[in-house]
Each structure stands twice: as C-alpha cells, then as structure tokens.
Design an enzyme around this catalytic site. Structure first.
Site, PDB file in Angstrom:
ATOM      1  N   CYS A 115       5.919  -4.204  15.550  1.00 10.22           N
ATOM      2  CA  CYS A 115       5.485  -3.168  16.489  1.00 10.22           C
ATOM      3  C   CYS A 115       4.004  -3.373  16.834  1.00 10.22           C
ATOM      4  CB  CYS A 115       5.705  -1.785  15.896  1.00 10.22           C
ATOM      5  SG  CYS A 115       7.451  -1.423  15.567  1.00 10.22           S
ATOM      6  N   CYS A 140       6.503  -6.506   7.394  1.00 11.73           N
ATOM      7  CA  CYS A 140       7.554  -5.911   8.218  1.00 11.73           C
ATOM      8  C   CYS A 140       7.978  -6.912   9.287  1.00 11.73           C
ATOM      9  CB  CYS A 140       7.051  -4.624   8.876  1.00 11.73           C
ATOM     10  SG  CYS A 140       8.328  -3.710   9.806  1.00 11.73           S
ATOM     11  N   GLU A 162       0.822  -1.202   0.000  1.00 10.64           N
ATOM     12  CA  GLU A 162       0.000   0.000   0.000  1.00 10.64           C
ATOM     13  C   GLU A 162       0.861   1.260   0.000  1.00 10.64           C
ATOM     14  OE1 GLU A 162      -4.161  -1.358   2.027  1.00 10.64           O
ATOM     15  OE2 GLU A 162      -2.582  -0.728   3.403  1.00 10.64           O
ATOM     16  N   CYS A 192       1.078  -1.198  15.234  1.00 13.67           N
ATOM     17  CA  CYS A 192       1.084  -1.056  13.775  1.00 13.67           C
ATOM     18  C   CYS A 192       0.435  -2.263  13.110  1.00 13.67           C
ATOM     19  CB  CYS A 192       2.525  -0.879  13.285  1.00 13.67           C
ATOM     20  SG  CYS A 192       2.668  -0.655  11.499  1.00 13.67           S
ATOM     21  N   CYS A 239       3.528   8.664   0.958  1.00 13.41           N
ATOM     22  CA  CYS A 239       4.045   7.730   1.958  1.00 13.41           C
ATOM     23  C   CYS A 239       4.312   6.404   1.256  1.00 13.41           C
ATOM     24  CB  CYS A 239       3.024   7.570   3.080  1.00 13.41           C
ATOM     25  SG  CYS A 239       3.562   6.466   4.404  1.00 13.41           S
ATOM     26  N   CYS A 242      -1.537   6.745   9.822  1.00 13.02           N
ATOM     27  CA  CYS A 242      -0.320   6.173  10.384  1.00 13.02           C
ATOM     28  C   CYS A 242      -0.614   4.907  11.174  1.00 13.02           C
ATOM     29  CB  CYS A 242       0.345   7.214  11.292  1.00 13.02           C
ATOM     30  SG  CYS A 242       1.890   6.666  12.039  1.00 13.02           S
TER      31      CYS A 242
END
Length: 350
Positions: free
Chosen positions: A115, A111, A91, A118, A104, A338
C-alpha cells in the site's frame, strides 16, 4: 526443536495432555498461569513432577525479546521493537486511553500488500508471524506495563492493525484470536478484538465460518477504482465491489458495525466528490467510518490535509447518517501512528 507453548490454543493443549496420559487438570492450570497471571516462569503449583518434566522437555516458554522501547512525549503511546529468534524484528504499539490501553499487533514481518500510504509496505514481505509471536507481543507489552507503569496494565482492546495483512496470515491470526478469547486464557471480549484487512478475499471467504463475532475493519481509502488502485494495489486483483459483497454477508451482533478505515491524503482522496461517493457507497450499511489524516513517514510523497478539510469531509458524510469519527493521531513523534510502522527502519527513528 521444541514447539512453543504459546502456539497452542486450549483444545490443542488438551489434546497434547490426553495423548501423553497426563492429568487433564494441567491444561487449566497452565493456561491460568501463563495467560491470566501472565507469569514469565513455569508454574510449579499443583502440577506433578512428571507433567512438569514433560512440558519442560517438549515445549518452549520463551517470548519475543523486547529490543527497544520508545515512549511518546506527547501522549504516552509506547512503541516496542521485538526481536524474533531468526533475528527478524517487528513493531507493536500500546495506545493509551483513560488509564487503559489498546494494543496494535503485527501479524507479519513486513507486508506483501505494498500500500502506497503505508511505511510497512516498503519492507516487502519476509514471513508470517507464528501465533506465539503474536500472543507474545501482547504478553510482553502487559509485563512491560506492570513493571514500568504499575496499576495501568489493562489492555482492553486488541487490534491487528500493525505490520502485515492479517488475513494473509489467516491460520496464525485465527489461533491467536482463539487464545485471546478463551475464558481460560486472557478472556478478551469478542467485540474487543478487531482484525483489519486491505480486502484480501481468500481470507474473507474463510471469515464467515471461522472467526465468528470478532470485529472486522476494511482499509477502504477511496471509493474510486483508480485512486484505490494507487493506494491499495491488490484492488486490481480483488476489486472493492467484490470485497464488499463478502463483507456485506458477515452476520453482525447487536450494536456491531464493520469499521471502514479512510486515510485522508491532501489533494488525492479528500474532495467533496470523494466524500459524496463514499457516503453513497456505505449508506444503509452497518458501517462506522474512521477518518485518519495521513501520517507522514520518511520518503513519503503524500501530505496530510488541513483540519478544516477533514472536518468538511466529515460534514458531508454526516448527511448520509453514517457514524464517523476523526481519529486523533497518537505516537507520531516516535513513528507509532497509523501507517508509520517499519521495523527495517526502526533504528533510524530512535
């Protein structure tokens, strides 16, 4: 298998041309055509038939395919889902401001940082993106604007804050930055590019020598070890104090700061003690703090604090004279804010 043209920085392209005894002017013509004009077809002007045949035979000029586009009904934020050649998806988000845009970019499929705040981390890491896949996100988004919002195709800022840990894909991100910065390419200003990191020290060790001038942002999120360990598990391997040692060594240009991202989570890291500890940690540094109220995503266990709690947190930081901005949420109605990107679950958010 053909190599992607968009994996070449300008020096790479010059080397290919020299090695194959082609006219050196071809490098400038191709970069101008594909990056300044951003045309989707191969340039045929002022290039000999032999040079054109060489590039068509040996290089691929295709870009990631736009799978779906979602436009926020609240603020005109645009989220793209790109389909890659191996069927993986990532994305990308266009964030509007004053008839211009920041983009962005994602740097990985998924990933590895995991985290807890996220959505991307729930995917796990599938692979790094190639330089061409990162550059391709930019070019395809620009072309979409030209077709769908003509007159608005001004992408002035690039932030590597999408899916992935950019410094975990250091070589690919570095080369993408070189292409974006090239005066023969997209000519993005050096301080208009920001690379975010959760504190991946192997990448920070290379940063000083290899990525001069580009802005750095640290996902900090708590000055307390136990809380940061929960939010950013690699803090156990790369502690914040050690991360800051490397960041403090980065030479900064006039009026340049290190950005510290701080996601505020209700009842976890939003207290007065958190604010005072954060202020004391960053006082005296060339620091700029972005306060980001937590953006919920499907299955998240966290909540966003009330606005007055966010403002109280900022008021404490103001006493340390650290420039601080409460970042407004954009694109949350299409899971583009975010921490909300997750291509694995994109179909569920349509």
């Amino acid at each position: 298998m053909k190599k992607s043209f968009y994996d070449l920085n300008y020096s790479d392209l010059e080397a290919v041309i020299k090695q194959n005894n082609l006219n050196q002017s071809v490098a400038g013509i191709l970069f101008n055509w594909h990056y300044k004009k951003k045309e989707s077809i191969q340039c045929r002007d002022n290039i000999s038939k032999s040079s054109l045949a060489f590039f068509e035979k040996h290089f691929d000029f295709s870009l990631p395919e736009i799978d779906t586009v979602q436009e926020s009904s609240k603020d005109r934020t645009v989220k793209f889902l790109f389909k890659l050649k191996d069927k993986h998806k990532v994305e990308t988000v266009l964030i509007p401001f004053n008839n211009k845009y920041s983009i962005c970019l994602s740097s990985q499929v998924g990933c590895a940082m995991n985290c807890s705040f996220c959505f991307t981390g729930e995917q796990g890491l599938k692979r790094n993106l190639t330089t061409s896949e990162m550059v391709g996100q930019f070019l395809q988004a620009w072309r979409w604007l030209a077709s769908n919002r003509p007159g608005e195709e001004r992408i002035l800022n690039i932030v590597f804050m999408g899916q992935g840990e950019p410094l975990h894909n250091f070589d690919g991100v570095k080369k993408a930055c070189e292409i974006f910065l090239s005066q023969r390419g997209t000519s993005i200003g050096v301080q208009k590019i920001t690379v975010s990191t959760a504190g991946y020290i192997p990448g920070l060790k290379r940063w000083l020598q290899e990525v001069p001038g580009v802005n750095l942002a640290l996902s900090l999120h708590s000055p307390f070890t136990e809380k940061r360990n929960e939010l950013i598990p690699i803090n156990k391997k790369y502690p914040l104090a050690e991360v800051l040692t490397y960041i403090d060594a980065i030479p900064l240009q006039k009026k340049q700061f290190i950005t510290y991202e701080y996601i505020l989570i209700k009842g976890l890291n939003d207290t007065a003690d958190d604010a005072k500890k954060l202020g004391a940690l960053l006082a005296g540094k060339r620091a700029y703090i972005n306060l980001i109220p937590f953006n919920a995503f499907p299955g998240s266990r966290y909540e966003s604090p009330d606005l007055n709690e966010v403002e109280n947190f900022k008021a404490i930081l103001d006493t340390f004279r650290i420039p601080t901005l409460i970042r407004g949420t954009k694109g949350d109605d299409v899971l583009a804010a975010c921490g909300q990107l997750n291509s694995k679950n994109s179909a569920n958010s349509l």
